[in-house]
Design an enzyme around this catalytic site. Structure first.
Site, mmCIF file in Angstrom:
data_model
loop_
_atom_site.group_PDB
_atom_site.id
_atom_site.type_symbol
_atom_site.label_atom_id
_atom_site.label_comp_id
_atom_site.label_asym_id
_atom_site.label_seq_id
_atom_site.Cartn_x
_atom_site.Cartn_y
_atom_site.Cartn_z
ATOM 1 N N ASP A 1 -14.894 10.883 8.099
ATOM 2 C CA ASP A 1 -13.817 9.910 7.902
ATOM 3 C C ASP A 1 -12.494 10.642 8.007
ATOM 4 O O ASP A 1 -12.422 11.862 7.797
ATOM 5 C CB ASP A 1 -13.937 9.232 6.530
ATOM 6 C CG ASP A 1 -13.234 7.879 6.513
ATOM 7 O OD1 ASP A 1 -13.922 6.858 6.673
ATOM 8 O OD2 ASP A 1 -11.997 7.851 6.382
ATOM 9 N N ARG B 1 0.827 -1.218 0.000
ATOM 10 C CA ARG B 1 0.000 0.000 0.000
ATOM 11 C C ARG B 1 0.858 1.264 0.000
ATOM 12 O O ARG B 1 0.414 2.312 -0.453
ATOM 13 C CB ARG B 1 -0.914 -0.009 1.229
ATOM 14 C CG ARG B 1 -1.879 -1.165 1.229
ATOM 15 C CD ARG B 1 -3.318 -0.688 1.164
ATOM 16 N NE ARG B 1 -4.207 -1.814 0.907
ATOM 17 C CZ ARG B 1 -4.852 -2.465 1.862
ATOM 18 N NH1 ARG B 1 -4.719 -2.084 3.113
ATOM 19 N NH2 ARG B 1 -5.657 -3.468 1.560
#
Lengths: 295, 658
Positions: A151, A42
């Site tokens: 978020d 990632r």
């Protein structure tokens, strides 16, 4: 065997630990030891974007560079998966509609005001789902309703605001719901209709940020589903303190089905609904509770 | 202190316990009263508070008395919860409880000892396997699986031949937890007992031998879904244990078994949706062995579980171009993690026919996914991929990936790439095209680079200076020298970096002003460039920076001095005394092979930071003599951090061989 790009650097265990601790201290998200491979994959694009040769250099970048704060956010975004879809965990949503909405309608009938928080809303599917359920219930048509999605990832928030989704996000959405609440957006994608979007707003929020949480209004219901799996016990406790603080007394907290508040000593009471277990911030002493049976 | 006040509401009792001072006289009894409350919340908060009491035998014994209160199920469970949180203080009283006349109490003791997981409980628990009560013996067996140790493993293995199937089952489960498979014939025999089959498969997966794989594959053919899933779980476990070189052997066995099944692909689709991660892992291994392209989408979706990402990527890579086409056609239908995994795999699965689909994906894909798609475009070998890649050079987050992709593409389409890049530079599309042009064009691009180095825009000047050095040293030096006096920070920084890479006898003198530049980023680049260029004449300036409070500068200075071979004892000592641990680690790294470095490493074995201790251990292992063995051993005994322990353990092992 397949050829994966061998020119990409490997992450040593020490680099993994240093990066993991750095991320943890920023936002409480704990990357487990067996996730080293995932972290490496990632973060590769971040190394590529910054032109850095290895993860040691990336750690130093996060420590010292003038852009380190922005990069830390980018790292957190890369590390948190944003897998969600509309109408996830239908039995819980049914209990919410059948058993909690009548209670909330009765409780708030004087002010005609309802506030829901989708904490860790990712790309918005849950927040829009809640708004759709409220619309379909017809209980709150002339009310002041807001579903507030937050978020830590700015990227997913921009996706949430766009409100365009593909088949994966719709895998639990029936044809009639699709017809009622979405419109075609081209390229096999759909967009949430404006009347639903008008009840939903989004904001950037780190669930561990007590100061920032003051910007979240007092809520009647908080959905914090499959978010705390990223945190360790200490961070979960902090999140729960913040969530409790943002709930009105008697307000409800709904967690994911694989989650509970055991061993967290949180200030919530368990409420047995017919179709689900939910948590509730206790009423102030002297007030009676409604909805479900606290145990 | 009075017992818990008779508050009218549960909430008030809950708060009272939460606010109770655990050091106050009588607190223990108040909390024990709380364990008996009708509300689970109050019981739970009481148990939590009991865990926080100063750990003592007195608390443990009091809680054990609660365990004995028949009819008080809630209180007993809450007491057990509290005992499991007391740690070592509960050990003695619980071991004593294993001898209680009441089998319920003995079972409680075994359960809680299992939860405590203390190795010191191993022998008492092994002895408790003689208990006359079956339920107690089963609880003890389960506890041994959690406590671990050699005696536990042997005792559990001994239970595999017990007449009681419950005991055999718990022993198998315990051995699975301990990851200690019994001899293969024993496991194979247990697979014949349907009651033990699932657990036996779990243990069989711990045997990394082809014989075990063959037996697992028999399970894959079972008509019973639970057996098939147990077998797949075993396969998932086994593949993780098999050396990579032997994985092919395992897959060959799996492939042969699956090809005998007419509905193998269907069964794997079903297994890929299973809750159990090990089952999905086994299904991925099977899908890779089968190489069935129709499984591409469910395989990609398995990436929703982070832990399976490695296996997903491996499997997707085995599904060939047909699998790649299936992924490309359905990218919009995949979940976000599945899309990311699919994109990653596509880089190895694309062909010239993939360009259109990849470009369509770029239209809507998320940024991090686009970077992977860019890489895939570079591998299509198609001239059609050139224009979109050149267009992507304007995106700052994708410019690097697009440049590299164009470099790969130029291998098969050099002329097309070059023309597109020249055109992009001419229309000033993006400065990133300059680096790509230099990389692909080579020497013929130099005139264009010279011209760009005089551009009105600093972005273009900087790009040209950096790129020229990649093509021709002399031209690069000439442009870098001019850039060092540029009024724009980004151009000076580019000149410094280029000078660092190119070096040369004048590099030190030319870099000197940059070491004192008004801009911090230029100063930092200059420190790194001095090290890279080998400009030893600037060492004294770097030595002064080792003590600089800015950790970034100090680290860069230590690393640069090390590259120059001038990190002497003074430098190392100064760096080791720096408050920033990164500087200390840089010192260790710089002195890694010197006597001073070893001295430093010994001194830093007691540093408060685990990463510094690990770095010190590494230096000791690399360069220490046998006389350092004792100090390394002592440090190992005292080390609490797992990673630092591992590094120290390696160091001890290496030192003991010298």
């Amino acid at each position: 065997m397949p050829r994966f790009d061998d020119s990409r650097p490997e992450m040593s265990l020490e680099e993994f630990r240093l990066l993991r601790d750095h991320v943890y201290s920023h936002c409480g998200i704990l990357v487990h030891e067996d996730m080293k491979f995932v972290m490496e994959r990632r973060l590769w694009p971040r190394l590529e974007a910054l032109g850095l040769p290895d993860f040691g250099a990336y750690h130093r970048y996060l420590r010292y560079d003038a852009q380190r704060h922005a990069e830390l956010e980018a790292a957190v975004e890369a590390l948190t998966t944003h897998e969600t879809y509309f109408f996830r965990e239908p039995s819980q949503l049914k209990a919410f509609c059948d058993e909690l909405l009548p209670v909330l309608e009765k409780r708030n009938s004087r002010l005609k005001r309802l506030r829901l928080w989708s904490a860790g809303c990712s790309s918005g599917e849950e927040a829009y789902t809640l708004a759709m359920l409220l619309k379909d219930s017809r209980r709150f048509d002339d009310w002041d309703v807001e579903v507030y999605g937050t978020d830590i990832s700015r990227r997913v928030l921009s996706m949430a605001r766009r409100a365009e989704y593909g088949a994966s996000a719709l895998r639990a959405t029936s044809a009639d719901l699709l017809e009622r609440h979405f419109q075609p957006a081209g390229n096999n994608r759909v967009r949430v209709r404006d009347e639903v979007r008008s009840w939903v707003s989004f904001g950037h929020h780190n669930l561990l940020d007590e100061t920032g949480s003051q910007l979240v209004p007092r809520m009647d219901v908080v959905f914090c589903r499959n978010v705390m799996i990223y945190f360790d016990q200490a961070a979960r406790r902090r999140v729960l303190r913040i969530v409790r603080d943002r709930l009105v007394p008697g307000g409800y907290l709904l967690l994911g089905h694989s989650e509970n508040l055991l061993n967290l000593g949180a200030d919530f009471e368990l409420v047995h609904l017919q179709g689900d277990l939910v948590y509730r911030r206790p009423e102030l002493p002297g007030l009676t509770t409604t909805g479900g049976e606290g145990r | 202190m009075n017992p818990l006040p008779e508050f009218p509401a549960e909430e008030a009792r809950y708060r009272a316990l939460q606010e109770l001072d655990p050091r106050a006289a009588g607190a223990l009894e108040v909390l024990v009263t709380g364990l008996h409350d009708e509300s689970w919340r109050v019981r739970h908060v009481a148990a939590e508070a009991l865990k926080r009491l100063p750990s003592s035998r007195e608390v443990a014994e009091r809680l054990i008395r609660v365990l004995g209160e028949r009819g008080e199920t809630g209180a007993r469970n809450a007491a057990a919860e509290a005992l499991a949180g007391l740690g070592g203080a509960a050990l003695g009283p619980l071991v004593t409880l294993l001898g209680h006349p009441d089998p319920d109490q003995r079972k409680f003791a075994a359960d809680i000892l299992g939860q405590l997981g203390l190795r010191a409980a191993e022998l008492p628990l092994v002895q408790a396997l003689e208990d006359p009560d079956l339920n107690v013996r089963v609880a003890v067996s389960e506890a041994l699986g959690r406590v671990g140790g050699e005696h536990s493993a042997r005792a559990l293995e001994g239970l595999l031949t017990d007449a009681e199937s419950l005991l055999r089952l718990s022993a198998l489960e315990g051995l699975a937890l301990l990851r200690r498979p019994p001899p293969l014939p024993v496991v194979l025999a247990m697979l014949e007992d349907t009651r033990l089959q699932r657990s036996a498969f779990r243990v069989l997966g711990l045997v990394p031998e082809v014989v075990a794989t063959e037996r697992i594959c028999q399970g894959l053919a079972s008509p019973v879904r639970s057996v098939r899933e147990a077998a797949l779980g075993a396969l998932g476990t086994q593949v993780a244990l098999v050396e990579p070189a032997r994985r092919g052997e395992v897959e060959a066995v799996v492939r042969a078994a699956l090809r005998r099944l007419p509905d193998a692909a269907q069964r794997l689709v079903q297994a890929l949706e299973c809750e159990d991660v090990t089952v999905r892992s086994g299904a991925l291994v099977s899908a890779a062995a089968l190489g069935e392209a129709s499984l591409a989408l469910p395989v990609a979706e398995a990436a929703r579980e982070d832990r399976l990402l490695r296996e997903v990527l491996n499997t997707l890579g085995r599904l060939g171009p047909e699998g790649g086409r299936a992924l490309l056609a359905h990218m919009a239908d995949l979940s976000s993690p599945a899309r990311a995994a699919a994109a990653e795999a596509l880089a190895d699965l694309v062909d010239p026919g993939s360009v259109t689909a990849l470009c369509a994906l770029l239209e809507w894909a998320e940024d991090d996914l686009r970077a992977v798609v860019v890489r895939a475009l570079g591998r299509t070998r198609s001239p059609e991929a050139v224009p979109p890649l050149v267009d992507l050079l304007v995106a700052p987050s994708l410019a690097g990936a697009a440049t590299r992709a164009l470099g790969v593409l130029a291998g098969s389409n050099r002329t097309a790439v070059l023309e597109a890049l020249e055109e992009a530079v001419t229309r000033r599309a993006t400065s990133a095209a300059v680096a790509a042009l230099a990389r692909v064009g080579g020497a013929p691009a130099l005139p264009a680079l010279r011209q760009l180095a005089r551009d009105a825009e600093p972005t273009w000047r900087a790009a040209a200076v950096e790129a020229a050095g990649e093509v021709d040293g002399a031209v690069g030096r000439e442009l870098a020298r001019a850039a060092l006096a540029d009024e724009a920070v980004q151009v000076r920084a580019a000149g410094v970096r280029a000078m660092g890479r190119l070096g040369g006898p004048e590099a030190g003198a030319l870099l000197r002003p940059a070491l004192h530049d008004e801009d911090a980023s230029v100063r930092l680049a200059a420190v790194e460039a001095v090290g890279e260029s080998g400009a030893t004449d600037r060492a004294s300036e770097l030595e002064a920076l080792v003590r600089h409070p800015d950790g970034a500068l100090a680290v860069a200075a230590v690393r640069a001095l090390a590259r120059l071979g001038m990190a002497g004892p003074g430098v190392l000592m100064d760096a080791a005394a720096h408050p920033d641990a990164e500087v200390v680690k840089a010192a260790l790294s710089a002195g890694a092979l010197s006597a001073v470095g070893v001295e430093l490493a010994v001194a830093l074995l007691g540093h408060p930071r685990w990463d510094v201790r690990a770095a010190a251990a590494r230096v000791l292992g690399d360069a220490g003599g046998p006389e350092r063995l004792d100090v390394a051993r002592r440090a190992l005994e005292a080390e609490a951090d797992a990673l630092a322990r591992q590094t120290l353990s390696d160091a001890v092992e290496r030192l003991s061989r010298r």
